[in-house]
Structure formats: structure tokens, C-alpha cells
Design a protein around this motif. Structure first.
Motif, PDB file in Angstrom:
ATOM      1  N   ALA A   1       0.973  -1.351  -0.038  1.00  0.00           N
ATOM      2  CA  ALA A   1      -0.162  -0.120   0.124  1.00  0.00           C
ATOM      3  C   ALA A   1       0.675   1.058   0.097  1.00  0.00           C
ATOM      4  CB  ALA A   1      -0.900  -0.282   1.183  1.00  0.00           C
ATOM      5  N   GLY A   2       1.766   0.961   0.375  1.00  0.00           N
ATOM      6  CA  GLY A   2       3.057   1.977   0.660  1.00  0.00           C
ATOM      7  C   GLY A   2       4.319   1.771  -0.033  1.00  0.00           C
ATOM      8  N   LEU A   3       5.181   2.759   0.114  1.00  0.00           N
ATOM      9  CA  LEU A   3       6.915   2.718  -0.531  1.00  0.00           C
ATOM     10  C   LEU A   3       7.145   2.159   0.539  1.00  0.00           C
ATOM     11  CD1 LEU A   3       8.821   3.185  -2.506  1.00  0.00           C
ATOM     12  CD2 LEU A   3       9.380   5.735  -1.728  1.00  0.00           C
ATOM     13  N   GLY A   4       7.238   2.355   2.168  1.00  0.00           N
ATOM     14  CA  GLY A   4       7.175   1.560   2.807  1.00  0.00           C
ATOM     15  C   GLY A   4       7.504  -0.084   3.052  1.00  0.00           C
ATOM     16  N   GLU A   5       6.358  -0.114   2.785  1.00  0.00           N
ATOM     17  CA  GLU A   5       6.232  -1.455   2.168  1.00  0.00           C
ATOM     18  C   GLU A   5       6.642  -2.056   1.342  1.00  0.00           C
ATOM     19  OE1 GLU A   5       2.212  -4.563   2.402  1.00  0.00           O
ATOM     20  OE2 GLU A   5       1.675  -1.856   2.158  1.00  0.00           O
TER      21      GLU A   5
ATOM     22  N   LEU B   1       9.651  -1.581  -0.200  1.00  0.00           N
ATOM     23  CA  LEU B   1      10.921  -2.153   0.235  1.00  0.00           C
ATOM     24  C   LEU B   1      11.132  -2.591   1.175  1.00  0.00           C
ATOM     25  CD1 LEU B   1      11.925   1.600   0.121  1.00  0.00           C
ATOM     26  CD2 LEU B   1      12.474   0.264  -1.602  1.00  0.00           C
ATOM     27  N   ARG B   2      10.537  -3.367   2.493  1.00  0.00           N
ATOM     28  CA  ARG B   2      10.178  -4.077   3.691  1.00  0.00           C
ATOM     29  C   ARG B   2      10.264  -5.822   2.361  1.00  0.00           C
ATOM     30  NH1 ARG B   2       6.944  -6.874   5.797  1.00  0.00           N
ATOM     31  NH2 ARG B   2       4.974  -5.554   5.472  1.00  0.00           N
ATOM     32  N   LEU B   3       8.726  -5.768   2.074  1.00  0.00           N
ATOM     33  CA  LEU B   3       8.707  -6.394   0.809  1.00  0.00           C
ATOM     34  C   LEU B   3       9.989  -6.900   0.024  1.00  0.00           C
ATOM     35  CD1 LEU B   3       5.396  -5.872   0.580  1.00  0.00           C
ATOM     36  CD2 LEU B   3       5.488  -8.081   1.597  1.00  0.00           C
ATOM     37  N   LEU B   4      10.321  -6.281  -0.189  1.00  0.00           N
ATOM     38  CA  LEU B   4      11.266  -6.315  -1.417  1.00  0.00           C
ATOM     39  C   LEU B   4      12.821  -7.209  -0.508  1.00  0.00           C
ATOM     40  CD1 LEU B   4      11.829  -6.212  -4.536  1.00  0.00           C
ATOM     41  CD2 LEU B   4      13.163  -4.062  -4.358  1.00  0.00           C
ATOM     42  N   ALA B   5      12.650  -6.244   0.429  1.00  0.00           N
ATOM     43  CA  ALA B   5      13.963  -6.799   1.227  1.00  0.00           C
ATOM     44  C   ALA B   5      14.051  -8.696   1.822  1.00  0.00           C
ATOM     45  CB  ALA B   5      14.398  -5.804   2.703  1.00  0.00           C
TER      46      ALA B   5
ATOM     47  N   ALA C   1       1.248   5.849  -4.863  1.00  0.00           N
ATOM     48  CA  ALA C   1       0.533   6.970  -5.210  1.00  0.00           C
ATOM     49  C   ALA C   1       1.820   8.138  -5.221  1.00  0.00           C
ATOM     50  CB  ALA C   1      -0.296   7.693  -4.449  1.00  0.00           C
ATOM     51  N   GLU C   2       3.113   7.523  -4.615  1.00  0.00           N
ATOM     52  CA  GLU C   2       4.177   8.623  -4.536  1.00  0.00           C
ATOM     53  C   GLU C   2       5.016   8.410  -5.557  1.00  0.00           C
ATOM     54  OE1 GLU C   2       4.848   5.988  -0.942  1.00  0.00           O
ATOM     55  OE2 GLU C   2       3.027   5.787  -1.769  1.00  0.00           O
ATOM     56  N   LEU C   3       5.010   6.879  -6.294  1.00  0.00           N
ATOM     57  CA  LEU C   3       5.869   7.195  -7.401  1.00  0.00           C
ATOM     58  C   LEU C   3       4.894   7.092  -8.595  1.00  0.00           C
ATOM     59  CD1 LEU C   3       7.232   3.292  -6.394  1.00  0.00           C
ATOM     60  CD2 LEU C   3       7.654   5.090  -5.909  1.00  0.00           C
ATOM     61  N   ARG C   4       3.429   8.077  -8.041  1.00  0.00           N
ATOM     62  CA  ARG C   4       2.805   8.270 -10.044  1.00  0.00           C
ATOM     63  C   ARG C   4       2.997  10.090  -9.693  1.00  0.00           C
ATOM     64  NH1 ARG C   4       0.910   4.081 -12.036  1.00  0.00           N
ATOM     65  NH2 ARG C   4      -1.037   4.892 -13.072  1.00  0.00           N
TER      66      ARG C   4
ATOM     67  N   SER D   1      16.058   1.397  -1.383  1.00  0.00           N
ATOM     68  CA  SER D   1      15.823   0.011  -0.961  1.00  0.00           C
ATOM     69  C   SER D   1      15.388   0.453   0.664  1.00  0.00           C
ATOM     70  CB  SER D   1      17.310  -0.118  -0.831  1.00  0.00           C
ATOM     71  OG  SER D   1      18.251  -0.047   0.334  1.00  0.00           O
ATOM     72  N   ALA D   2      15.580  -0.713   1.745  1.00  0.00           N
ATOM     73  CA  ALA D   2      15.266  -1.022   2.722  1.00  0.00           C
ATOM     74  C   ALA D   2      16.447  -0.205   3.628  1.00  0.00           C
ATOM     75  CB  ALA D   2      14.543  -2.442   3.446  1.00  0.00           C
ATOM     76  N   ALA D   3      16.764  -0.588   3.032  1.00  0.00           N
ATOM     77  CA  ALA D   3      18.607   0.742   3.968  1.00  0.00           C
ATOM     78  C   ALA D   3      18.635   1.976   3.601  1.00  0.00           C
ATOM     79  CB  ALA D   3      19.911  -0.253   3.674  1.00  0.00           C
ATOM     80  N   GLY D   4      18.158   2.437   2.529  1.00  0.00           N
ATOM     81  CA  GLY D   4      18.248   4.202   2.598  1.00  0.00           C
ATOM     82  C   GLY D   4      17.523   4.066   0.919  1.00  0.00           C
ATOM     83  N   ARG D   5      18.300   5.630   0.694  1.00  0.00           N
ATOM     84  CA  ARG D   5      18.505   5.634  -0.580  1.00  0.00           C
ATOM     85  C   ARG D   5      19.395   6.558  -1.733  1.00  0.00           C
ATOM     86  NH1 ARG D   5      12.630   7.916  -2.354  1.00  0.00           N
ATOM     87  NH2 ARG D   5      11.353   7.384  -0.920  1.00  0.00           N
ATOM     88  N   ARG D   6      19.588   6.448  -2.369  1.00  0.00           N
ATOM     89  CA  ARG D   6      21.312   6.875  -3.455  1.00  0.00           C
ATOM     90  C   ARG D   6      20.711   7.584  -4.769  1.00  0.00           C
ATOM     91  NH1 ARG D   6      24.195   2.339  -6.153  1.00  0.00           N
ATOM     92  NH2 ARG D   6      22.919   0.273  -6.692  1.00  0.00           N
TER      93      ARG D   6
END
Length: 298
Positions: free
Chosen positions: A21-25, A27-31, A66-69, A146-151
Motif C-alpha cells: 500500500a506504500g513505498l515503505g511496505e 521496500l520491506r517486502l523486497l528486502a 501513489a508516491e511513485l506516480r 531500498s530498505a537500507a536507505g536512498r542513493r
């Protein structure tokens, strides 16, 4: 049950599907599931799945984020979320990012432009991606999370090989920051037909009038999208624009062609790609120079 075609991916009875439902989730799922394949427009991935050329163990649906769109005006640049489709780039950003909008118009069909995204184009990292040359010509930056941060990675450092990039397991392209046009821009694409075609070669040219700088981006003529530094450094008559001539445009074309690293394939030969790039580069430089001169004379 029909046997898979030779070379096809083996059938997998179950594919896990995650819809955060959100970017944080996300990134967590991808990790937690590094083998999950992110899906935005799906215009590349689902073709491969349907032809059984790939069968992911899991998919991560990004369409609900939504934050990616969304895109935003950052002053001197436009930040484009990785989920913004090509159709919106054409409709909403053509005045400030004309080169990228022109390239977006050439992507597939209207249906594909409504679904396909710039972030997906980057993640696929195809040398023939239509969105890549304008990003190279203007010096865009790629935001990765990523779950570790941004670059942030400059576009020139993003591609590492055919369909390979600096993206590590667990990372997503979240946005692209593109400098606003500081002068005329062009995108030229050569294909085996007029529409819905993978480029035989493509070229973006961007003129920065204030910095007196020229930028180029080459597509479908090397193992990765390329720039042409020798062509960018050509000496242009900035102070006396009337001195621009065909010989200068043709020299620019030769330098662009020399920067390419094409191969022979089913869409065209290496020799044809170099010839086409030389013609496109000369034509593109004439167009941006003429447009700049006309603007200043108006």
C-alpha cells in the motif's frame, strides 16, 4: 499438457503476488523477498511471462504506490516518479522536457504509453530503451531506494551492460530528476516501420544556450545507451550563430557515429546504424541550432 518450447523457462505452479500500500511496505517486502520482480506497467515483463521466457517466483505490484506516480517541479529540474506513465510525460511535461516528451511519444501504442513507465524502462536497462537517450543528453539523475536507505546515481553511471544496471537486489528506481530544458531539444528514432517498433538506433540532442553546452544520448547502437563526448565538445559558433554550416553539422554526425558501438542483428547492420546515426545527428543539430537562433531573433 503442452511441453514448453526449447529454451523456455520451466513452468512454475505458483507465483507469489505482493501488493504493498506504500513505498515503505514495498521496500520491506523486497528486502524480505529479494527474488520478487517489481511490476509497474508490466509492458516488458508480462510479454516475457506470456511467452514463458521468464517465470518469477514472486511479483511486487507497484501500481498502488501513489508516491511513485507523481512529478514535481524542483526549480531547475523536474522530479518524475518512476511510476509516471509515458502518456503523462507527453501531456504534462512537453514544454519543460521536450526531448523526453518527444521520445515518450515514440513508445509503443497509446495503450503501452498509458501503462509503460520511465522507471520500468530504466529497470529493464535495454540498450534500445526510448527514454534513455534524452536522460543522457540532459544529465539526469536516478533516485534509487531500498530498505537500507536512498542513493542517487548519475544517468551516465547507471547502465553497466546489456539489460544490466547498478540496481542491487532489494533496490527500486523511485524517481528520475531531469534538468529543465535550457534550449531546444530533439529526439530522432530510426525503425523498421513508423510506429510500435524497437529502435534500430535513436539519438537525443540537447542545446544549453546559457552554458553554451551540447548534450547527446545514443540508443540501440551499443551494449548500453551511450553518450558521445567528442561530439558534445564540437566547437560551435555561439557568438556568431550565422557561421553555423553544413560542414559543422556533418562533422558532428561523424563524431556521433564514431562514438557508437553497434552490432549486426535482425533490425539492422552495424554499418547501417552508424550511417543512420550520422544522418540523425547532423539533422538534429541543424534543428536545435536553427530553433535557438530563431528564438533569439524573435
Amino acid at each position: 499438457m503442452t511441453a514448453p518450447a526449447p529454451g523456455a523457462a520451466p513452468a512454475r505452479p505458483d507465483v507469489a503476488f505482493h501488493r504493498p500500500a506504500g513505498l515503505g511496505e514495498a521496500l520491506r517486502l523486497l528486502a524480505e523477498h529479494p527474488d520478487a520482480v517489481p511490476v509497474a506497467g508490466g509492458t516488458d515483463l508480462m510479454v516475457a511471462v506470456n511467452f514463458r521466457m521468464t517465470r518469477p517466483a514472486a511479483m511486487l505490484d507497484l501500481t498502488g504506490l501513489a508516491e511513485l506516480r507523481e512529478w514535481s517541479d524542483e526549480g531547475g529540474a523536474i522530479r518524475i516518479g518512476s511510476g509516471v506513465p509515458y502518456a503523462r510525460i507527453v501531456a504534462e511535461l512537453a514544454t519543460v522536457l521536450p526531448g523526453l516528451a518527444a521520445a515518450s511519444r515514440t513508445v509503443g501504442s497509446p495503450q503501452i504509453r498509458n501503462r509503460g513507465t520511465l522507471g520500468g524502462n530504466l529497470a529493464t536497462a535495454s540498450p534500445a530503451g526510448d527514454g534513455h537517450p534524452p536522460l543522457l543528453a540532459t544529465g539526469a539523475d536516478i533516485e534509487i531506494a531500498s530498505a537500507a536507505g536512498r542513493r542517487t546515481v548519475p544517468i551516465g553511471d547507471f547502465f553497466t551492460g546489456p539489460k544490466r544496471s547498478v540496481l542491487a537486489p532489494g533496490e527500486l528506481v523511485t524517481a528520475v530528476t531531469v534538468p529543465k530544458a535550457a534550449g531546444p531539444q530533439q529526439f530522432l528514432k530510426v525503425g523498421t516501420r513508423n510506429a510500435m517498433v524497437i529502435a534500430v538506433c535513436s539519438l537525443a540532442v540537447a542545446l544549453d544556450l546559457e552554458a553554451r553546452r551540447l548534450g547527446t544520448g545514443i540508443g540501440s547502437a551499443g551494449p548500453t545507451p551511450l553518450t558521445a563526448p567528442e561530439a558534445d565538445g564540437i566547437e560551435l559558433p555561439w557568438s556568431r550563430p550565422a557561421l553555423f554550416n553544413d560542414a559543422l553539422a556533418e562533422e558532428f554526425g561523424r563524431r556521433v557515429a564514431a562514438a557508437a558501438r553497434p552490432i549486426d542483428d535482425v533490425r539492422g547492420t552495424a554499418a547501417y546504424r552508424r550511417h543512420a546515426l550520422a544522418v540523425c545527428a547532423a539533422r538534429g543539430l541543424r534543428r536545435v541550432w536553427t530553433a535557438a537562433h530563431e528564438q533569439r531573433s524573435a
